[in-house]
Motif scaffolding. Structure first.
Motif, PDB file in Angstrom:
ATOM      1  N   GLN A  53       1.175  -0.871  -0.394  1.00  0.00           N
ATOM      2  CA  GLN A  53       0.523  -0.246   0.337  1.00  0.00           C
ATOM      3  C   GLN A  53       0.647   1.392  -0.206  1.00  0.00           C
ATOM      4  OE1 GLN A  53      -3.119  -0.481   2.708  1.00  0.00           O
ATOM      5  NE2 GLN A  53      -3.612  -2.230   2.704  1.00  0.00           N
ATOM      6  N   PRO A  54       1.919   1.611   0.447  1.00  0.00           N
ATOM      7  CA  PRO A  54       2.735   2.957   0.877  1.00  0.00           C
ATOM      8  C   PRO A  54       3.088   3.494  -0.309  1.00  0.00           C
ATOM      9  CG  PRO A  54       2.849   1.003   2.329  1.00  0.00           C
ATOM     10  CD  PRO A  54       2.738   0.469   1.567  1.00  0.00           C
ATOM     11  N   GLU A  57       1.000   5.198  -2.540  1.00  0.00           N
ATOM     12  CA  GLU A  57       0.523   6.777  -1.526  1.00  0.00           C
ATOM     13  C   GLU A  57       0.208   7.483  -2.577  1.00  0.00           C
ATOM     14  OE1 GLU A  57       2.578   9.948   2.003  1.00  0.00           O
ATOM     15  OE2 GLU A  57       3.451   7.488   0.820  1.00  0.00           O
ATOM     16  N   GLY A  58      -1.501   8.322  -1.893  1.00  0.00           N
ATOM     17  CA  GLY A  58      -2.196   9.303  -2.874  1.00  0.00           C
ATOM     18  C   GLY A  58      -2.999   8.596  -3.971  1.00  0.00           C
ATOM     19  N   ASN A 135       9.611   5.100  -4.866  1.00  0.00           N
ATOM     20  CA  ASN A 135       7.847   4.783  -4.675  1.00  0.00           C
ATOM     21  C   ASN A 135       8.484   3.579  -3.314  1.00  0.00           C
ATOM     22  OD1 ASN A 135       6.007   5.596  -6.202  1.00  0.00           O
ATOM     23  ND2 ASN A 135       6.368   4.108  -7.553  1.00  0.00           N
ATOM     24  N   LYS A 138       9.332   3.770   0.051  1.00  0.00           N
ATOM     25  CA  LYS A 138       8.302   4.143   0.956  1.00  0.00           C
ATOM     26  C   LYS A 138       8.049   2.309   0.902  1.00  0.00           C
ATOM     27  CE  LYS A 138       6.193   7.220  -1.659  1.00  0.00           C
ATOM     28  NZ  LYS A 138       4.900   7.491  -2.899  1.00  0.00           N
TER      29      LYS A 138
END
Length: 140
Positions: A53-54, A57-58, A135, A138
């Motif tokens: 999921q991180p 993000e957004g 990415n 994260k």
């Protein structure tokens, strides 16, 4: 409807198949545009594994192409060939396939065992590679 082609046996055919697939996808997209085939439900980011999921993000959901391929990309080791226009989300599908491998090496405490695998991402532009590195920072 999107077409995914698995090429396990003969990777030498990829170049020819890619060209034919691009032509077919363009013909299919222009024929079906606006029909129920393009109304596929989008996969919410919250339904992805927690470790993935991180990286998104957004975003609230994957787009249609990413949603269509998310199960194969995240849950199988099948080869994937995706042909889509610029901006269609191919990079995020590549990210999903790499996250599949990351998911195989998560320890019980939730950390990622970075010594057990390597991932190589090749892109035509340095900025795209830098985006992918951001990415993955994260994720880990």
């Amino acid at each position: 409807m999107y077409t995914v082609l698995y090429l396990n046996k003969n990777p030498r055919l990829w170049h020819s198949v890619l060209y034919v697939l691009c032509v077919c996808m363009f013909a299919l997209a222009t024929t079906l545009k606006g029909s129920e085939h393009f109304l596929q439900e989008r996969v919410p980011i919250t339904s992805l594994p927690k470790y993935a999921q991180p990286a998104f993000e957004g975003y609230e959901t994957l787009n249609r192409i990413q949603s269509r391929l998310s199960n194969t990309a995240l849950n199988t080791d099948e080869n994937l060939l995706l042909c889509a226009p610029t901006g269609a989300g191919k990079t995020n599908v590549a990210l999903l396939t790499i996250l599949r491998e990351v998911g195989k090496h998560i320890n019980l405490d939730g950390t990622i065992n970075l010594e057990e695998f390597k991932a190589i991402y090749v892109a035509p532009m340095k900025s795209l590679v830098q985006e992918m590195v951001a990415n993955f920072t994260k994720v880990s």
